[in-house]
Motif scaffolding. Structure first.
Motif, short mmCIF file in Angstrom:
data_model
loop_
_atom_site.label_atom_id
_atom_site.label_comp_id
_atom_site.label_asym_id
_atom_site.label_seq_id
_atom_site.Cartn_x
_atom_site.Cartn_y
_atom_site.Cartn_z
N VAL A 184 -31.43 17.52 11.40
CA VAL A 184 -30.49 18.18 12.31
C VAL A 184 -29.36 18.75 11.47
N ASN A 185 -28.88 19.95 11.83
CA ASN A 185 -27.79 20.59 11.10
C ASN A 185 -26.42 20.23 11.67
N ALA A 186 -26.36 20.12 12.99
CA ALA A 186 -25.07 19.80 13.63
C ALA A 186 -25.33 19.18 14.99
N MET A 187 -24.33 18.44 15.47
CA MET A 187 -24.46 17.77 16.77
C MET A 187 -23.14 17.87 17.53
N GLU A 188 -23.27 17.96 18.86
CA GLU A 188 -22.11 17.91 19.75
C GLU A 188 -22.38 16.87 20.83
N LEU A 239 -17.97 16.27 17.26
CA LEU A 239 -18.58 17.46 16.67
C LEU A 239 -18.90 17.13 15.22
N LEU A 240 -20.19 17.07 14.87
CA LEU A 240 -20.62 16.66 13.54
C LEU A 240 -21.31 17.79 12.79
N SER A 241 -20.87 18.00 11.55
CA SER A 241 -21.59 18.86 10.63
C SER A 241 -22.47 17.94 9.78
N PHE A 289 -27.88 19.85 19.99
CA PHE A 289 -28.43 19.75 18.64
C PHE A 289 -28.57 21.15 18.08
N HIS A 290 -28.10 21.35 16.85
CA HIS A 290 -28.22 22.64 16.16
C HIS A 290 -29.27 22.50 15.06
#
Length: 834
Positions: free
Chosen positions: A169-173, A29-31, A104-105
């Protein structure tokens, strides 16, 4: 009161805890663009600029961006972003091979000279191009992909497109999916070809398009074990009056072999939409339908439907049909048979279907023919629609993959070249044979539909899309067309109070045309392809035949994406309603029942013999035999009909179609259709007329469920009188009952070759009527072997019909077969006549 119940239900759903039973082995989980951690739905996203995860980044020129003026209600996760002015990627170590979820957020903002709304980029996951020339819009957007990872390293590439393009990209899972989240067997590919198994589903890349909690409220990631969002279905319902929400406060009975909480959360299986029978005509059948916008133009999608029977008091009561894009996807679905026979046990079924040209996938559920009067219902608890992506981009494929792709391309090219050469040689041979052989006559399902365009078909006509039929008469079909405005007027704009029936094609309304003629107006579901082949077949067959015992076609309409058929109004409706299930109609006498069966047999005999190849109805049942004001029988619903075999053929090879309980078992096994298949179905109707009970009744004991099997057992024991309609007890002469039972038994012979023709059936029914009306109880033995030739004198051919080689009755201008059967058959049944 209803509002209070809804509030309580919402509170209960919100109080359902998120199960922690599933812990993914791979869980990243990346911010993005942040040095700090961020929380969303109780999950911690680690900043990708920290030393802990910065090694995931493989691009030196990416930029960390921070929104200095974020909206107050925007989660912190979306305050930062990682921007890619040039191609960059993330790389993740994969500890467990198999299906993974990648999310992808995106939430664009302006900062440090970048307006993220102006971004233009593509994203590749493990070499698969999942986003092409992507341009995020305002607000928060989540893109989810499901794919199988079979290497130890997963690379996700962001590639700017165009001269001024950049990615962000804002965040990734990235996390491991549960075992068997997508399985390779059991999916049903649905289309105009029918239903076939779709294999190797897990090898596809899936993009989630819709995730719907049918009949319920929004479910947030906090209450989902895989952190998914499920939205309500209300905006997708086509006819809101057709559905009503169903809710349960009991936790679903998850069973081994069924769905799990990872497939869908409790709250999805605790709500549903069911048929709103309170707003429908009593006893009418209709579908609940949803339209979901998707990518247009035949794009393939996985449609995962979730079911949990929270509406039935007992097992084996709920039977219903599922349709996708108007095609039958699952007939007679019994949720009890898919579970371990426990109510409220969740299951799901995977379907694969293509979108239509307008970019819609339509899902419908409706009652099955197996539904008893008490159990007529249909439900849906949840729906997921995922687009099949699976596009490989050669620019980022690893060397070994690229080599295999090259080898595969060369091999494929050689194979294609060989196939083309073979086809060319075969074409030359076929051309030589065609010069010698006379071409075969085209059958109903073998040629393209063109007449309506030739004779004024509208630009919106879909008649050219389906199967086509023999050419029309000298006036084409133009003379049968009725303007949509006239049909609206005739039915008071399809007033629900005028509904007189329903079926798989659509609702049937009573209408009055301009010339004050009563008509039955059958309207296909607006905008749907469901029933298009049946629509075409009905027009083709009924436009060229006229017979006293066949329902007449008044006209049709195909304007405004409508499919509407207009028939003569048959006053007393389906035979079924006069046999059972209605207290309105007085019981039919034995003489009336015999005359109705004789009339229906005449209509079928005409279909089988009145044309060069004959016509096989394929859906004979008591609901398709209508009665006029004088109880004259008329065979109806020719949507499944097709031409019989050619003179040098014994059968027609075709997919199995028909109604459960009436279907010829030999046709079902061998998929070889003959007119004897109609004879079998008619045999079931004969026992239905005698016993006054449905062809299939799942509420009875096992040995009584199937009428044909049950009645045959009693017939063979010589005890048929023990199971007849109580209204007929003591009112049938023994000889008449014996002859009727023997006729029905012969119709139900296991093999078609052992069944009589409809001509012989007609002869025997006339004889049963003669026995019932005669003064003597017993008649001398007779021989019915010549009945087929004699009965042909009642065949009538419509003026202008293609079958000019058949005999016509003299002085009969209306084209009906009005010869009195008793006049013909009385000569056969008496010794002096023979």
């Amino acid at each position: 009161m209803e509002t209070q119940k809804l509030i309580i239900h919402v509170i209960l759903l919100l109080c359902i805890p998120c199960s922690s039973s599933f812990t993914p082995i791979d869980n990243y989980l990346l911010s993005c663009g942040s040095q700090n951690n961020a929380s969303l739905f109780n999950r911690i996203f680690t900043g990708d600029s920290t030393n802990q995860v910065s090694s995931f980044l493989s691009a030196d020129k990416s930029i960390s961006l921070t929104n200095q003026n974020p909206p107050p209600d925007l989660p912190i996760l979306y305050h930062t972003a990682r921007v890619f002015p040039s191609t960059g990627s993330f790389r993740f170590n994969v500890r467990k091979h198999g299906t993974h979820l990648v999310r992808f957020h995106f939430s664009p903002f302006k900062a440090q000279g970048f307006d993220l709304k102006a971004a233009n980029f593509s994203v590749l996951v493990d070499g698969n191009l999942v986003l092409r020339n992507f341009k995020p819009s305002n607000g928060v957007l989540l893109k989810e992909f499901i794919l199988k990872i079979e290497s130890n390293l997963l690379e996700i590439v962001f590639r700017p497109e165009g001269n001024s393009g950049f990615g962000f990209v804002n965040a990734m899972e990235v996390f491991t999916a549960p075992v068997d989240f997508v399985i390779d067997y059991g999916a049903r590919l649905v289309g105009p070809f029918g239903v076939v198994e779709y294999k190797n589903l897990s090898s596809q890349v899936l993009e989630t398009v819709h995730r719907i909690n049918v009949g319920g409220v929004k479910v947030t990631p906090f209450n989902d074990t895989l952190w998914r969002t499920w939205i309500p279905d209300e905006e997708f319902l086509v006819f809101k009056d057709a559905a009503k929400p169903a809710r349960s406060n009991q936790t679903p009975n998850f069973q081994k072999g069924g769905a799990t909480r990872e497939i869908a959360p409790d709250s999805v299986y605790m709500t549903a939409q069911e048929m709103d029978k309170d707003h429908a005509v009593i006893g009418s059948k209709f579908n609940i339908t949803w339209d979901f916008p998707v990518a247009p133009g035949g794009v393939r999608h996985l449609v995962r439907l979730h079911f949990c029977d929270i509406v039935s008091p007992v097992l084996n009561l709920l039977y219903f049909d599922v349709y996708i894009n108007g095609y039958s996807a699952y007939k007679d679905l019994d949720l009890s048979s898919l579970t371990v026979h426990v109510l409220a046990s969740p299951v799901y079924v995977d379907f694969v279907a293509d979108s239509n040209d307008s970019g819609v996938i339509r899902i419908s559920v409706g009652p099955s023919e197996l539904s008893g009067s008490r159990g007529m219902n249909a439900i849906l608890n949840g729906a997921e629609i995922m687009q099949l992506v699976n596009v490989v981009d050669s620019r980022v494929v690893p060397g070994k993959k690229r080599l295999w792709i090259l080898v595969g391309s060369i091999t494929g090219g050689v194979v294609v070249l060989l196939l083309v050469m073979s086809a060319f040689v075969l074409a030359l041979k076929c051309r030589k044979k065609k010069k010698k052989k006379k071409p075969k006559q085209r059958t109903l399902e073998s040629v393209g539909w063109t007449p309506l365009r030739v004779f004024g078909g509208s630009s919106l006509s879909r008649m050219s899309e389906g199967t086509a039929f023999p050419s029309p008469g000298s006036y084409g079909y133009f003379g049968l067309r009725i303007p949509f405005a006239d049909i609206q007027s005739a039915t008071n704009n399809f007033d629900r109070s005028l509904i007189i029936g329903s079926g798989g094609f659509g609702m049937v309304y009573k209408g009055v045309l301009k010339d004050n003629v009563k008509a039955a107006v059958k309207r296909g579901m607006p905008g749907s392809r469901q029933g298009l082949p049946e629509f075409q077949t009905e027009i083709t067959i009924l436009s060229k035949i006229r017979h006293r015992h066949l329902v007449s076609l008044v006209g049709y309409c195909e304007e405004n994406s409508e499919m509407i058929l207009v028939y003569e109004y048959v006053e007393k409706g389906p035979l079924k309603k006069h046999l059972y299930g209605s207290a309105v109609h007085a019981p039919l006498s034995w003489k009336q029942r015999l005359e109705i069966c004789i009339g229906a047999a005449r209509g079928l005999h005409y279909l089988h013999t009145g044309f060069a190849q004959g016509i096989i109805h394929r859906d004979i049942k008591s609901t398709n035999i209508l009665l006029d004001e004088n109880y004259v029988a008329k065979v109806a619903d020719f949507g499944l009909s097709r031409s019989g075999p050619c003179l040098n053929e014994t059968h027609v090879s075709t997919g199995v179609k028909g109604s459960f309980g009436y279907l010829d078992p030999e046709y079902f096994r061998r998929q070889q259709l003959t007119d004897k298949s109609d004879v079998y179905s008619f045999g079931v109707v004969l026992f239905e007329v005698l016993c006054a009970r449905p062809a299939v009744d799942p509420q009875l004991d096992r040995e009584q469920v199937n009428l044909a099997e049950w009645a045959l057992e009693w017939q063979k024991k010589g005890m048929l009188e023990d199971i007849i309609d109580p209204h007929l007890v003591g009112k049938i002469k023994q000889s008449s009952l014996k002859k009727f039972g023997e006729t029905a038994e012969k119709c139900l012979a296991e093999y078609g070759v052992d069944r009589p023709t409809m001509g012989t059936v007609l002869w025997n029914l006339e004889y049963a009527l003669q026995l019932h009306e005669s003064d003597q109880e017993d008649e001398e033995p007779y021989d019915d072997s010549s009945a087929q030739e004699t009965v042909n004198v009642t065949t009538t051919i419509t003026p202008g019909s293609p079958s000019s080689n058949m005999r016509r009755e003299e002085n009969n201008d209306n084209g009906y077969s009005d010869i009195s059967a008793s006049e013909v058959f009385s000569q056969l049944m008496k010794s002096e006549g023979r």
